[in-house]
Design a protein around this motif. Structure first.
Motif, PDB file in Angstrom:
ATOM      1  N   GLY A  26       0.779  -1.229   0.000  1.00  0.00           N
ATOM      2  CA  GLY A  26       0.000   0.000   0.000  1.00  0.00           C
ATOM      3  C   GLY A  26       0.807   1.273   0.000  1.00  0.00           C
ATOM      4  O   GLY A  26       0.317   2.321   0.422  1.00  0.00           O
ATOM      5  N   VAL A  27       2.057   1.213  -0.456  1.00  0.00           N
ATOM      6  CA  VAL A  27       2.884   2.428  -0.476  1.00  0.00           C
ATOM      7  C   VAL A  27       3.157   2.910  -1.897  1.00  0.00           C
ATOM      8  O   VAL A  27       3.424   4.093  -2.117  1.00  0.00           O
ATOM      9  CB  VAL A  27       4.226   2.202   0.266  1.00  0.00           C
ATOM     10  CG1 VAL A  27       3.971   1.944   1.734  1.00  0.00           C
ATOM     11  CG2 VAL A  27       5.007   1.032  -0.352  1.00  0.00           C
ATOM     12  N   GLY A  28       3.094   2.003  -2.875  1.00  0.00           N
ATOM     13  CA  GLY A  28       3.499   2.352  -4.237  1.00  0.00           C
ATOM     14  C   GLY A  28       2.674   3.440  -4.874  1.00  0.00           C
ATOM     15  O   GLY A  28       3.200   4.438  -5.379  1.00  0.00           O
ATOM     16  N   MET A  29       1.336   3.304  -4.852  1.00  0.00           N
ATOM     17  CA  MET A  29       0.469   4.277  -5.504  1.00  0.00           C
ATOM     18  C   MET A  29       0.541   5.630  -4.812  1.00  0.00           C
ATOM     19  O   MET A  29       0.426   6.677  -5.457  1.00  0.00           O
ATOM     20  CB  MET A  29      -0.965   3.767  -5.532  1.00  0.00           C
ATOM     21  CG  MET A  29      -1.149   2.513  -6.373  1.00  0.00           C
ATOM     22  SD  MET A  29      -0.738   2.776  -8.113  1.00  0.00           S
ATOM     23  CE  MET A  29      -2.256   3.510  -8.710  1.00  0.00           C
ATOM     24  N   ASN A  30       0.738   5.622  -3.505  1.00  0.00           N
ATOM     25  CA  ASN A  30       0.893   6.878  -2.786  1.00  0.00           C
ATOM     26  C   ASN A  30       2.160   7.609  -3.217  1.00  0.00           C
ATOM     27  O   ASN A  30       2.157   8.835  -3.412  1.00  0.00           O
ATOM     28  CB  ASN A  30       0.924   6.601  -1.279  1.00  0.00           C
ATOM     29  CG  ASN A  30       1.125   7.868  -0.465  1.00  0.00           C
ATOM     30  OD1 ASN A  30       2.123   8.008   0.221  1.00  0.00           O
ATOM     31  ND2 ASN A  30       0.188   8.791  -0.537  1.00  0.00           N
ATOM     32  N   VAL A  31       3.238   6.849  -3.418  1.00  0.00           N
ATOM     33  CA  VAL A  31       4.499   7.443  -3.894  1.00  0.00           C
ATOM     34  C   VAL A  31       4.342   7.961  -5.311  1.00  0.00           C
ATOM     35  O   VAL A  31       4.889   9.008  -5.678  1.00  0.00           O
ATOM     36  CB  VAL A  31       5.641   6.408  -3.812  1.00  0.00           C
ATOM     37  CG1 VAL A  31       6.904   6.928  -4.480  1.00  0.00           C
ATOM     38  CG2 VAL A  31       5.930   6.044  -2.364  1.00  0.00           C
ATOM     39  N   VAL A  32       3.578   7.235  -6.133  1.00  0.00           N
ATOM     40  CA  VAL A  32       3.301   7.692  -7.500  1.00  0.00           C
ATOM     41  C   VAL A  32       2.683   9.084  -7.476  1.00  0.00           C
ATOM     42  O   VAL A  32       3.128  10.000  -8.180  1.00  0.00           O
ATOM     43  CB  VAL A  32       2.362   6.699  -8.220  1.00  0.00           C
ATOM     44  CG1 VAL A  32       1.813   7.319  -9.502  1.00  0.00           C
ATOM     45  CG2 VAL A  32       3.096   5.411  -8.547  1.00  0.00           C
ATOM     46  N   LYS A  33       1.659   9.254  -6.665  1.00  0.00           N
ATOM     47  CA  LYS A  33       0.969  10.546  -6.604  1.00  0.00           C
ATOM     48  C   LYS A  33       1.883  11.634  -6.069  1.00  0.00           C
ATOM     49  O   LYS A  33       1.894  12.769  -6.580  1.00  0.00           O
ATOM     50  CB  LYS A  33      -0.280  10.416  -5.727  1.00  0.00           C
ATOM     51  CG  LYS A  33      -1.153  11.661  -5.762  1.00  0.00           C
ATOM     52  CD  LYS A  33      -2.445  11.445  -4.997  1.00  0.00           C
ATOM     53  CE  LYS A  33      -3.339  12.676  -5.103  1.00  0.00           C
ATOM     54  NZ  LYS A  33      -4.602  12.497  -4.363  1.00  0.00           N
ATOM     55  N   GLU A  34       2.653  11.340  -5.036  1.00  0.00           N
ATOM     56  CA  GLU A  34       3.550  12.339  -4.445  1.00  0.00           C
ATOM     57  C   GLU A  34       4.598  12.799  -5.455  1.00  0.00           C
ATOM     58  O   GLU A  34       4.902  13.994  -5.563  1.00  0.00           O
ATOM     59  CB  GLU A  34       4.220  11.777  -3.191  1.00  0.00           C
ATOM     60  CG  GLU A  34       3.279  11.631  -2.006  1.00  0.00           C
ATOM     61  CD  GLU A  34       3.974  11.053  -0.790  1.00  0.00           C
ATOM     62  OE1 GLU A  34       5.161  10.660  -0.915  1.00  0.00           O
ATOM     63  OE2 GLU A  34       3.355  11.000   0.284  1.00  0.00           O
ATOM     64  N   ASN A  35       5.173  11.841  -6.194  1.00  0.00           N
ATOM     65  CA  ASN A  35       6.191  12.203  -7.195  1.00  0.00           C
ATOM     66  C   ASN A  35       5.605  13.078  -8.299  1.00  0.00           C
ATOM     67  O   ASN A  35       6.243  14.029  -8.759  1.00  0.00           O
ATOM     68  CB  ASN A  35       6.796  10.937  -7.809  1.00  0.00           C
ATOM     69  CG  ASN A  35       7.810  10.272  -6.906  1.00  0.00           C
ATOM     70  OD1 ASN A  35       7.878  10.573  -5.722  1.00  0.00           O
ATOM     71  ND2 ASN A  35       8.583   9.359  -7.449  1.00  0.00           N
ATOM     72  N   LEU A  36       4.392  12.751  -8.726  1.00  0.00           N
ATOM     73  CA  LEU A  36       3.767  13.534  -9.792  1.00  0.00           C
ATOM     74  C   LEU A  36       3.385  14.925  -9.306  1.00  0.00           C
ATOM     75  O   LEU A  36       3.521  15.910 -10.041  1.00  0.00           O
ATOM     76  CB  LEU A  36       2.538  12.800 -10.326  1.00  0.00           C
ATOM     77  CG  LEU A  36       2.829  11.503 -11.084  1.00  0.00           C
ATOM     78  CD1 LEU A  36       1.534  10.808 -11.463  1.00  0.00           C
ATOM     79  CD2 LEU A  36       3.659  11.779 -12.327  1.00  0.00           C
ATOM     80  N   GLU A  37       2.919  15.038  -8.083  1.00  0.00           N
ATOM     81  CA  GLU A  37       2.579  16.351  -7.541  1.00  0.00           C
ATOM     82  C   GLU A  37       3.823  17.218  -7.394  1.00  0.00           C
ATOM     83  O   GLU A  37       3.753  18.440  -7.577  1.00  0.00           O
ATOM     84  CB  GLU A  37       1.872  16.201  -6.190  1.00  0.00           C
ATOM     85  CG  GLU A  37       0.442  15.690  -6.316  1.00  0.00           C
ATOM     86  CD  GLU A  37      -0.243  15.525  -4.969  1.00  0.00           C
ATOM     87  OE1 GLU A  37       0.475  15.545  -3.948  1.00  0.00           O
ATOM     88  OE2 GLU A  37      -1.475  15.380  -4.946  1.00  0.00           O
ATOM     89  N   ALA A  38       4.961  16.598  -7.085  1.00  0.00           N
ATOM     90  CA  ALA A  38       6.213  17.355  -6.995  1.00  0.00           C
ATOM     91  C   ALA A  38       6.602  17.936  -8.355  1.00  0.00           C
ATOM     92  O   ALA A  38       7.300  18.948  -8.429  1.00  0.00           O
ATOM     93  CB  ALA A  38       7.336  16.457  -6.467  1.00  0.00           C
ATOM     94  N   LEU A  39       6.147  17.289  -9.430  1.00  0.00           N
ATOM     95  CA  LEU A  39       6.414  17.769 -10.788  1.00  0.00           C
ATOM     96  C   LEU A  39       5.298  18.676 -11.304  1.00  0.00           C
ATOM     97  O   LEU A  39       5.290  19.033 -12.482  1.00  0.00           O
ATOM     98  CB  LEU A  39       6.555  16.572 -11.742  1.00  0.00           C
ATOM     99  CG  LEU A  39       7.749  15.650 -11.537  1.00  0.00           C
ATOM    100  CD1 LEU A  39       7.633  14.435 -12.449  1.00  0.00           C
ATOM    101  CD2 LEU A  39       9.049  16.384 -11.804  1.00  0.00           C
TER     102      LEU A  39
END
Length: 577
Positions: free
Chosen positions: A394-407
């Motif tokens: 349950g950590v992968g999709m959360n990291v996906v969103k965080e990385n995209l928001e940083a961009l």
């Protein structure tokens, strides 16, 4: 250290840098040799690389690297002569050898590299070469038994098969090599420094234009300013081009992960790539890598069914995963899709109720698909039945969103149960210099990106119709556009109320027709002040993340204006609807 030692160190560094670049191109060839139509050409490329590593590696003192390359070269020599012997196991071994060389390069960059324990892989490659020789002999016997003429002893198998085998020494004379000789290597830090200076020039240019507008008309001054503007824009475009890189290497890396995972899970996958020539800011590639890799792994692990299940459902034996990209204005849109199971929204709702992300009083059954799928990005949320080393924590999709928001990017999910899923990513091409339109909203100046602006409309010359639902639409040239009042949307993004109506401000201002991912919207503003070019800077804590403001810039008059991220703003609004 003597001059000879310094010279050798420099040669070794140049060799490792060049080898790192060649290995990236080589991995593409590894994946391409699955296609029989281009297999001969790609095998020749790989063979030339192995030959170069063997010769140049020994010349600069990397004997272990040269020795391993020699063993791989022997294996490739058999494959070049008999391309039909290439199979999945062959490609896997070549990829494994490439990974070993890449890891050795990283170690050799150290001042005192440790010994390289490569004997086990060497033996594996040698054993595979013996197996290839055996298979080659069996193929010749079968051909002879079928009445075909076998190659005569001592004859070159490549000549018998009429396969062109270019000499390794001729590679330096190819046109592509001549092009390479014109390329110079520049430290990325120097490119960043130049880009920052160009950014300051953009600000100074805006200040000059602002000051020139205050003096009496001077044709000569206007001509000089026009030339200055043109040349600084050209310099900016060329400097940004130095920092842009194609998505190709990132897509190939993703293709490699997809191939390895499909073999591991025993799920045959047809992985297709489109739009890899699209260029994006080099600094953003690394941040995009993890989201793409995770989404592709999810497509294969959770989406694509096992072959027997696909057969029962009347689907093709191989699952289809597509990774595509296209550019629209100043943004890049990347889509990862599969033809697998799709996402079960009922299962997401059930899990969300269990872990407390939703309450029964929230009427989850009436939620839109977008809001349900958005739960997938919650920290710790997973619908996997068991935790594996691939998924389930349950950590992968959360990291996906965080990385995209940083961009300053976003992700949208679409899915049809039993048919497949699609993940759509949208990110800006670059996050540095932006062309924008200065607009006045609530007595403050903001910047709208130019790439989405279609037309400016004076509200005094047209009208806005209010519907029974309370929504407003603009009727313009026979088309209806939803009206969005930017002032109301921006207020929610601040801690406090920064807007102060200027005395005497007209109740009717301007509308900007703006095209974004959600369609064309009529953005209502109080006034339009003109076009500008700005250097973006990160914003502080006064604005909440994801509320539609993506940066700040210093204008020509020295004041600060915020850049409105229309895509993110409307995306957040659509989700909350």
């Amino acid at each position: 250290m003597s001059e000879d030692q310094d010279f050798l160190k420099e040669l070794q560094k140049e060799f490792l840098d060049e080898l790192q670049f060649l290995l990236e191109a080589c991995e593409e060839s590894y994946l391409k040799i699955e296609n029989p139509e281009i297999r001969v050409e790609e095998l020749a490329k790989i063979f030339r690389l192995a030959h170069s590593i063997k010769g140049a590696g020994a010349a600069v003192g990397f004997t272990d690297l040269a020795g391993f390359a020699h063993v791989v070269e022997d294996c490739l020599a058999i494959l070049r002569a008999h391309p039909s012997l290439v199979d999945q196991a062959t490609i896997s071994l070549l990829l494994k050898s490439g990974d070993a060389i890449r890891s050795r390069i990283e170690l050799l960059r150290q001042d005192s590299p440790p010994p390289w324990n490569i004997e086990a892989l060497k033996d594996e490659v040698r054993a595979f070469s013996v197996l290839l020789e055996k298979r080659k002999g069996e193929a010749v016997e079968e051909k002879a038994a079928a009445g075909s003429e076998a190659p005569s002893p001592g004859a070159d198998p490549a000549e018998e098969a009429h396969i062109p085998v270019p000499k390794a020494d001729d590679s330096a004379a190819t046109p592509s090599s001549r092009v390479e000789s014109t390329v110079i290597k520049v430290d990325s830090a120097q490119v960043e420094t130049i880009l920052n200076i160009v950014g300051e020039l953009v600000v100074i240019k805006s200040q000059i234009i602002n000051e020139a507008a205050k003096v009496p008309a001077n044709p000569r001054l206007n001509t000089v300013i026009s030339l200055l503007d043109k040349n600084i824009r050209d310099l900016q475009d060329r400097t940004l081009g130095m920092r842009m890189t194609p998505l190709k290497n990132l897509f190939l890396k993703t293709q490699r992960v997809a191939r390895d995972l499909s073999i591991r899970l025993k799920k045959p996958v047809d992985f297709r790539i489109e739009g890899e020539e699209i260029e994006i800011d080099r600094n953003m590639v690394e941040q995009l890598s993890d989201p793409l890799l995770h989404l592709v792994r999810n497509c294969i692990d959770h989406g694509i069914e096992m072959p027997e299940v696909r057969k029962e459902r009347g689907k093709a034996d191989k699952g289809l995963v597509k990774l595509t990209a296209h550019q629209s204005g100043g943004r890049v849109h990347i889509r990862i899709s599969d033809d697998g199971n799709g996402i079960n929204r009922d299962r997401i709702i059930k899990k969300a109720l269990e872990v407390g992300l939703l309450s029964a009083s929230a009427a989850p059954e009436s939620m839109s698909d977008a809001k349900v799928f958005d739960l997938l990005f919650a920290p710790g949320f997973s619908t996997a039945e068991k935790v594996t080393d691939i998924s389930g924590r349950g950590v992968g999709m959360n990291v996906v969103k965080e990385n995209l928001e940083a961009l300053k990017g976003k992700i949208d999910v679409e899915s049809v149960l039993g048919k497949g899923s699609s993940f759509k990513i949208s990110v800006p091409l670059t996050t540095s210099i932006t062309d924008g339109m200065l607009v006045r909203i609530g007595g403050q100046v903001f910047i709208l990106p130019m790439d989405g602006i279609q037309e400016l409309i004076n509200l005094r010359e047209t009208g806005v119709t209010e519907l029974h639902s309370g929504d407003r639409v603009l009727n313009f040239r026979g088309h209806f556009y939803p009206v969005v009042k930017l002032e109301d949307m921006l207020r929610s993004g601040y801690h406090g109320d920064p807007f102060q109506k200027s005395p005497g401000m007209s109740a009717k201002g301007m509308v900007v027709l703006y095209e974004c991912d959600k369609g064309v919207f009529a953005l209502e503003v109080d006034g339009v002040l003109g076009q500008t070019q700005v250097v973006m800077k990160p914003i502080g804590k006064g604005i909440k993340d994801g509320e539609g403001v993506s940066g700040a810039a210093i204008l020509g008059d020295g004041k600060v204006a915020l850049l409105i991220d229309v895509n993110t703003m409307l995306f957040e609004t659509a989700k909350s609807a």
